[in-house]
Design a protein around this motif. Structure first.
Motif, PDB file in Angstrom:
ATOM      1  N   LEU A  33       0.831  -1.193   0.000  1.00  0.00           N
ATOM      2  CA  LEU A  33       0.000   0.000   0.000  1.00  0.00           C
ATOM      3  C   LEU A  33       0.874   1.255   0.000  1.00  0.00           C
ATOM      4  O   LEU A  33       0.585   2.219  -0.717  1.00  0.00           O
ATOM      5  N   TYR A  34       1.943   1.232   0.764  1.00  0.00           N
ATOM      6  CA  TYR A  34       2.882   2.358   0.806  1.00  0.00           C
ATOM      7  C   TYR A  34       3.436   2.623  -0.598  1.00  0.00           C
ATOM      8  O   TYR A  34       3.466   3.772  -1.056  1.00  0.00           O
ATOM      9  N   ASN A  35       3.872   1.581  -1.283  1.00  0.00           N
ATOM     10  CA  ASN A  35       4.416   1.748  -2.636  1.00  0.00           C
ATOM     11  C   ASN A  35       3.363   2.279  -3.605  1.00  0.00           C
ATOM     12  O   ASN A  35       3.660   3.120  -4.461  1.00  0.00           O
ATOM     13  N   THR A  55      -5.485   4.473   6.584  1.00  0.00           N
ATOM     14  CA  THR A  55      -6.198   3.366   5.946  1.00  0.00           C
ATOM     15  C   THR A  55      -6.334   2.191   6.902  1.00  0.00           C
ATOM     16  O   THR A  55      -7.422   1.614   7.045  1.00  0.00           O
ATOM     17  N   PHE A  56      -5.250   1.831   7.572  1.00  0.00           N
ATOM     18  CA  PHE A  56      -5.321   0.690   8.487  1.00  0.00           C
ATOM     19  C   PHE A  56      -6.117   1.010   9.757  1.00  0.00           C
ATOM     20  O   PHE A  56      -6.771   0.119  10.309  1.00  0.00           O
ATOM     21  N   ILE A  59      -9.552   0.417   8.560  1.00  0.00           N
ATOM     22  CA  ILE A  59      -9.809  -1.026   8.455  1.00  0.00           C
ATOM     23  C   ILE A  59     -10.201  -1.571   9.834  1.00  0.00           C
ATOM     24  O   ILE A  59     -11.163  -2.332   9.954  1.00  0.00           O
ATOM     25  N   TRP A  60      -9.473  -1.171  10.865  1.00  0.00           N
ATOM     26  CA  TRP A  60      -9.799  -1.663  12.205  1.00  0.00           C
ATOM     27  C   TRP A  60     -11.169  -1.148  12.649  1.00  0.00           C
ATOM     28  O   TRP A  60     -11.948  -1.877  13.254  1.00  0.00           O
ATOM     29  N   GLU A  61     -11.480   0.095  12.328  1.00  0.00           N
ATOM     30  CA  GLU A  61     -12.766   0.672  12.726  1.00  0.00           C
ATOM     31  C   GLU A  61     -13.951  -0.046  12.073  1.00  0.00           C
ATOM     32  O   GLU A  61     -15.028  -0.113  12.666  1.00  0.00           O
ATOM     33  N   VAL A  62     -13.753  -0.570  10.869  1.00  0.00           N
ATOM     34  CA  VAL A  62     -14.857  -1.230  10.140  1.00  0.00           C
ATOM     35  C   VAL A  62     -14.611  -2.733   9.976  1.00  0.00           C
ATOM     36  O   VAL A  62     -15.177  -3.361   9.094  1.00  0.00           O
ATOM     37  N   THR A  78      -9.338   1.003  -2.184  1.00  0.00           N
ATOM     38  CA  THR A  78     -10.524   1.857  -2.217  1.00  0.00           C
ATOM     39  C   THR A  78     -10.498   2.845  -1.054  1.00  0.00           C
ATOM     40  O   THR A  78     -10.731   4.049  -1.239  1.00  0.00           O
ATOM     41  N   ILE A  79     -10.199   2.348   0.137  1.00  0.00           N
ATOM     42  CA  ILE A  79     -10.110   3.237   1.303  1.00  0.00           C
ATOM     43  C   ILE A  79      -8.980   4.235   1.114  1.00  0.00           C
ATOM     44  O   ILE A  79      -9.140   5.433   1.365  1.00  0.00           O
ATOM     45  N   CYS A  80      -7.865   3.754   0.638  1.00  0.00           N
ATOM     46  CA  CYS A  80      -6.705   4.605   0.400  1.00  0.00           C
ATOM     47  C   CYS A  80      -7.050   5.736  -0.572  1.00  0.00           C
ATOM     48  O   CYS A  80      -6.698   6.896  -0.339  1.00  0.00           O
ATOM     49  N   LEU A  81      -7.748   5.418  -1.643  1.00  0.00           N
ATOM     50  CA  LEU A  81      -8.113   6.438  -2.627  1.00  0.00           C
ATOM     51  C   LEU A  81      -9.040   7.494  -2.044  1.00  0.00           C
ATOM     52  O   LEU A  81      -8.994   8.650  -2.451  1.00  0.00           O
ATOM     53  N   LEU A  82      -9.869   7.095  -1.087  1.00  0.00           N
ATOM     54  CA  LEU A  82     -10.727   8.084  -0.416  1.00  0.00           C
ATOM     55  C   LEU A  82      -9.886   9.115   0.340  1.00  0.00           C
ATOM     56  O   LEU A  82     -10.247  10.291   0.412  1.00  0.00           O
TER      57      LEU A  82
END
Length: 88
Positions: A33-35, A55-56, A59-62, A78-82
């Motif tokens: 994800l970092y790359n 992002t992570f 992920i933990w929240e959801v 998808t989360i990252c793009l948000l």
């Protein structure tokens, strides 16, 4: 390479609230994800680190909404793009 069977078991455990599964998924995917974010942000390391962290956290929240049958990397991206999309 990520074994899809192992990933599916980790996602099932994550959905159930397992922090160990979350930690393993983080270790498996945070570098990828970092790359990805580094490419999107033209090499902005600060942004990449912040977006991976956010992002992570999300992920933990959801985690109870994670679908073990779906692609986890797609969910992450998808989360990252948000987080990387400009605000209106």
């Amino acid at each position: 390479m990520v074994d899809s069977t192992d990933e599916k078991h980790l996602l099932i455990d994550l959905k159930g609230g397992s922090f160990q599964a979350f930690e393993r998924l983080y270790n498996m995917y945070s570098g990828k994800l970092y790359n990805f974010i580094m490419r999107l942000s033209s090499g902005n390391q600060y942004m990449a680190e912040e977006v991976v962290q956010a992002t992570f956290i999300r992920i933990w929240e959801v985690h109870e909404k994670v679908d073990p049958a779906s692609s986890f990397i797609s969910f992450l991206c998808t989360i990252c793009l948000l987080y990387t999309s400009p605000s209106p």
